[in-house]
Each structure stands twice: as structure tokens, then as C-alpha cells.
Scaffold this motif. Structure first.
Motif, mmCIF file in Angstrom:
data_model
loop_
_atom_site.group_PDB
_atom_site.id
_atom_site.type_symbol
_atom_site.label_atom_id
_atom_site.label_comp_id
_atom_site.label_asym_id
_atom_site.label_seq_id
_atom_site.Cartn_x
_atom_site.Cartn_y
_atom_site.Cartn_z
ATOM 1 N N ALA A 1 0.848 -1.189 0.000
ATOM 2 C CA ALA A 1 0.000 0.000 0.000
ATOM 3 C C ALA A 1 0.883 1.238 0.000
ATOM 4 C CB ALA A 1 -0.909 -0.008 1.227
ATOM 5 N N LEU A 2 0.318 2.355 -0.407
ATOM 6 C CA LEU A 2 1.092 3.592 -0.490
ATOM 7 C C LEU A 2 1.751 3.924 0.847
ATOM 8 C CD1 LEU A 2 1.926 6.048 -2.163
ATOM 9 C CD2 LEU A 2 -0.201 7.163 -1.454
ATOM 10 N N ALA A 3 1.010 3.739 1.941
ATOM 11 C CA ALA A 3 1.547 4.075 3.266
ATOM 12 C C ALA A 3 2.663 3.127 3.696
ATOM 13 C CB ALA A 3 0.421 4.058 4.297
ATOM 14 N N ASP A 4 2.732 1.953 3.057
ATOM 15 C CA ASP A 4 3.745 0.967 3.437
ATOM 16 C C ASP A 4 5.037 1.089 2.629
ATOM 17 O OD1 ASP A 4 1.998 -0.127 5.289
ATOM 18 O OD2 ASP A 4 1.131 -1.524 3.830
ATOM 19 N N LEU A 5 5.058 1.962 1.631
ATOM 20 C CA LEU A 5 6.279 2.169 0.865
ATOM 21 C C LEU A 5 7.337 2.852 1.733
ATOM 22 C CD1 LEU A 5 4.805 3.427 -2.537
ATOM 23 C CD2 LEU A 5 5.791 1.187 -2.054
#
Length: 438
Positions: free
Chosen positions: A201-205
Motif C-alpha cells: 500500500a502507499l503508506a507501506d512504501l
């Protein structure tokens, strides 16, 4: 039963028509029956050998002086492959080489259909990256000599045969079907088999390093990647971006400042309007007035992988702009449009025109690829100098450059410590006096 011919070609320089080696692996009735390879004299006009290419495959001008012409080679390929499909690992590259070289010698390219083993691997396997040695290793295939045309073609054929066996796909048509086709085997994974970076997910990049140098061009700016990189997996590239303060993303947006284009393409082979979804979206934003700088892989490495960069210099005039141009050409062509003064790069490897081929092959041993899995090998002018830097260490090091002093934030005026001391003492005396007076 599977019937196809795996093909691999090597080039003398960045021109797709400069073919200098061919490898074929013949698969008949699902058996690898023959592997052949030969050197090729590149067509006239594109027959110069660039140092970077020689460093990758080890083929020198002397090795092709009496080799077959491309016209002779094309006839041999046609004879050996017969009417069967051709398969290549990254078929877009090999097909373009065959087409361009054929046009240069005034011949029609092969009529055989081309299929891509790289795309097949991406669809049927779940890996962080899909370079041929990694795919082969994951499938349990024996080690091979990468960038040797015959060895690469043979391994490509073995990859296809292994995937055919694992997923019970026994014909070419059943292997290369659209992801949405009902012909997919129940054991065949769907199109969700992407790399770690694509699944995240974007937040996990990887998030921007708050302690990175604010003068770095990527600092606080969104960097998007499209296509495969030879030097990094997507996740490693995202970590490199974050390490220098860059912002990762999942797609091109109004916040995007840099678009890194992979798949080995240089500026003269990038056409945003007809490229990937991200490229087309970037083209639309650029047309609307947004400043998005397109970077090749070598330019990205120059900014994100410090070990192969000796000096970067950032000018005051263009730093605030997303428009990036180059003072000097890098190891890949940057195009005639790069006439600005934003970036000056000196690689450990001298300009290709200044490096003579014999210096790249001391004792007749080929130099490892500068952008592969092996440690980086740099060649400076007339003497080979090897600088070995593991990739994991590359990610830990920050880009080394000389920032313009005018870009540094002005330091706040320093307050004398003695003045502060006297001020505190005066305050204490005043408080005591007030209390005593009460």
C-alpha cells in the motif's frame, strides 16, 4: 507439445541495430534439442563498440572481424527456427534488434511470431525482480554464463519448459494467453503476482529519510518508476529514493517531479505519448504545464547510488525547477535537448570515447557488467581499476555531491553565552530583591 526457438542477441553499442552476437536454443516436442551461438559483424554505420557494452558481454571488435554478416545470420536464424515461434527473455529488446539490423542491411525481418519469457515469468511467478539469473535460480536451473548469447538463449528455453511443466501448460498458445483468458489453468496464478513494491500500500512504501540532505534533488519531491530496472528491484529503488529524502508513490500525479523510465531505454528511445500508462499520464501533465523530469536508469543511479558517482554539482538557477538537463552525456545517450546546466556528473568510468577496448579486457577476461548483480567494476582511462561495492552497501550510502553554497539554509545568528549568563543572573537578583522587599 511445445515447439519454439529461444533467441538472444547482444549489441555493440546503444544502437539497437548494432547486433554482434546471436544465440539460439531449439525446443522441439517439449525437448531442448540444440543450442547454437555465433558472433556477428554489426552493420556498417553502427559497428563501433562502446565500452559499457563490451564490459557487459566481453565481445571486442577483433572477435567479429571475420564473423558472419547480419544478412547471413538472418538467413541462418530463419533456417534453424523454421516456422516455429521465437521466444526471448525481454522480447521487446531482441525483436527490436532483429528489426533494426534487418532494415540497416535492406532485408525483411523475420515473420515468426515473438513471445516474451520475461512477461511469462512475471505472470506465473511472484518475485521481487525478474532478471534472468534470478528467475532461473528460483526455478532450480543450473547457473549459466549471463550475457553469453547461447547461454542466455538456452536458459530462456529452460525457463519456459520449467513453467510449462509446473503449470501444466503444454502448448505455446496456452502459455501466452491474456491474463483474463478463460484458458488459464486452475494452477496458474492470476495477474496479482507482482513485486513487493507493487503489492505494498502507499503508506507501506519506504518513507522519506528526515535526516537526508535537503539540497539533494529528490528531497521532498515525488519520484515515480515505470518499467524494470536492471540495477535495482522496485523495492530497493524505493528504499534508495527514500534514503535521500525522496517521496515514493504508486502512480504519476500532480505532485510528481521525476519519472524514472526503465527497461533499458535511453532518451532517444522514450516516447511518453505511446509508452506505459505512467508515461502517457506524465505526458498529459507535462502538456498541461507541469514540470516532470524524465530520467533514464543511468541518470537515476547517478542520483540514488553514490558509489558510482564521483561528483555532482547543483546550480542555483535550476534547483527549484523540476526540469532536469545534463551538462555532459552520461553512459547512455541523453539526447540533443539536454543543453542546460542543472547536473554535472563524473562517473568513475571515463567517457566511453576515451576508453579503448583492449583496456577493458586485461588478460582477455571480460569485465563484469557495471549494472548487474555483481560488484561494480569501473575503468578509468588507460588503467583498469576495480571498485567493488555490494549492492546492499550502495543503498546505505548517500549520494556524494558538492552542493552550491547559495543553496544552504542560512544559519541563525549565534547569541553569546556570556550575555545569556549575565541575563540569567540579573533575573535571579531581581526576583530575590522583589521577595525581600515584601
Amino acid at each position: 507439445m511445445l515447439n519454439f526457438t529461444a533467441i538472444d542477441v547482444e549489441t555493440a553499442n546503444s544502437d539497437r541495430g548494432s547486433v554482434c552476437a546471436v544465440g539460439l536454443a531449439l525446443v522441439r516436442d517439449s525437448q531442448l534439442v540444440r543450442t547454437v551461438e555465433w558472433h556477428v559483424r554489426p552493420p556498417t554505420g553502427v559497428d563501433q563498440f562502446d565500452a559499457r557494452n563490451v564490459g557487459i558481454h566481453g565481445i571486442t571488435p577483433d572477435m567479429v572481424r571475420t564473423a558472419a554478416t547480419w544478412g547471413e545470420s538472418l538467413e541462418e536464424i530463419s533456417s534453424l527456427s523454421e516456422q516455429h515461434p521465437l521466444v526471448a527473455f525481454n522480447a521487446a529488446f531482441d525483436k527490436s534488434v532483429v528489426t533494426k539490423a534487418s532494415a540497416l542491411v535492406g532485408m525483411e525481418p523475420l515473420a515468426n511470431p515473438f513471445h516474451c519469457a520475461l512477461k511469462l515469468s512475471r505472470r506465473l511467478m511472484t518475485l521481487d525482480q525478474y532478471k534472468l539469473p534470478l528467475v532461473a535460480s528460483e526455478l532450480g536451473l543450473a547457473p549459466f554464463s549471463h550475457h553469453n548469447a547461447g547461454s542466455d538463449a538456452g536458459t530462456c528455453a529452460k525457463v519456459v519448459l520449467a513453467l510449462s511443466e509446473i503449470h501444466d501448460l503444454r502448448t505455446v498458445d496456452s502459455l501466452w494467453v491474456p491474463a483474463s483468458s478463460s484458458a488459464r489453468s486452475k494452477t496458474q496464478p492470476g495477474p496479482t503476482a507482482f513485486s513487493k513494491a507493487n503489492r505494498a500500500a502507499l503508506a507501506d512504501l519506504p518513507q522519506p529519510n528526515p535526516n537526508a540532505d535537503p539540497n539533494h534533488p529528490f528531497f521532498g519531491r515525488q519520484v515515480i518508476i515505470t518499467g524494470d530496472l536492471e540495477s535495482y528491484s522496485r523495492w530497493d529503488a524505493a528504499e534508495a529514493i527514500a534514503h535521500v529524502g525522496g517521496v515514493n508513490g504508486k502512480g504519476v500525479t500532480k505532485k510528481t517531479a521525476f519519472l524514472v523510465v526503465g527497461d533499458g531505454r535511453t532518451h532517444d528511445r522514450i516516447a511518453l505519448e505511446s509508452g506505459t500508462t505512467k508515461e502517457r499520464k506524465a505526458a498529459a501533465y507535462i502538456d498541461a504545464g507541469q514540470k516532470i523530469q524524465v530520467l533514464t536508469e543511468s541518470e537515476f543511479i547517478a542520483l540514488a547510488a553514490a558509489p558510482i558517482v564521483q561528483e555532482l554539482r547543483v546550480s542555483t538557477t535550476d534547483f527549484q525547477s523540476s526540469e532536469v538537463t545534463a551538462e555532459e552525456p552520461m553512459s547512455e545517450k541523453t539526447g540533443a535537448e539536454n543543453d542546460g546546466t542543472w547536473l554535472h556528473e563524473r562517473e568513475l568510468q571515463a567517457p566511453l570515447a576515451e576508453v579503448s577496448v583492449p583496456h577493458l579486457l586485461p588478460n582477455s577476461s571480460p569485465v563484469p557488467a557495471a549494472l548487474g548483480d555483481s560488484p561494480t567494476t569501473a575503468v578509468i582511462a588507460d588503467s583498469p581499476v576495480e571498485t567493488q561495492v555490494p549492492k546492499t552497501e550502495q543503498l546505505k550510502r548517500r549520494v556524494s555531491y558538492t552542493p552550491n553554497e547559495n543553496l544552504r539554509p542560512r544559519s541563525k545568528p549565534k547569541v553569546s553565552s556570556s550575555f545569556v549568563g549575565w541575563l540569567l543572573l540579573f533575573g535571579v537578583v531581581a526576583v530575590v530583591s522583589y521577595l525581600l522587599a515584601r
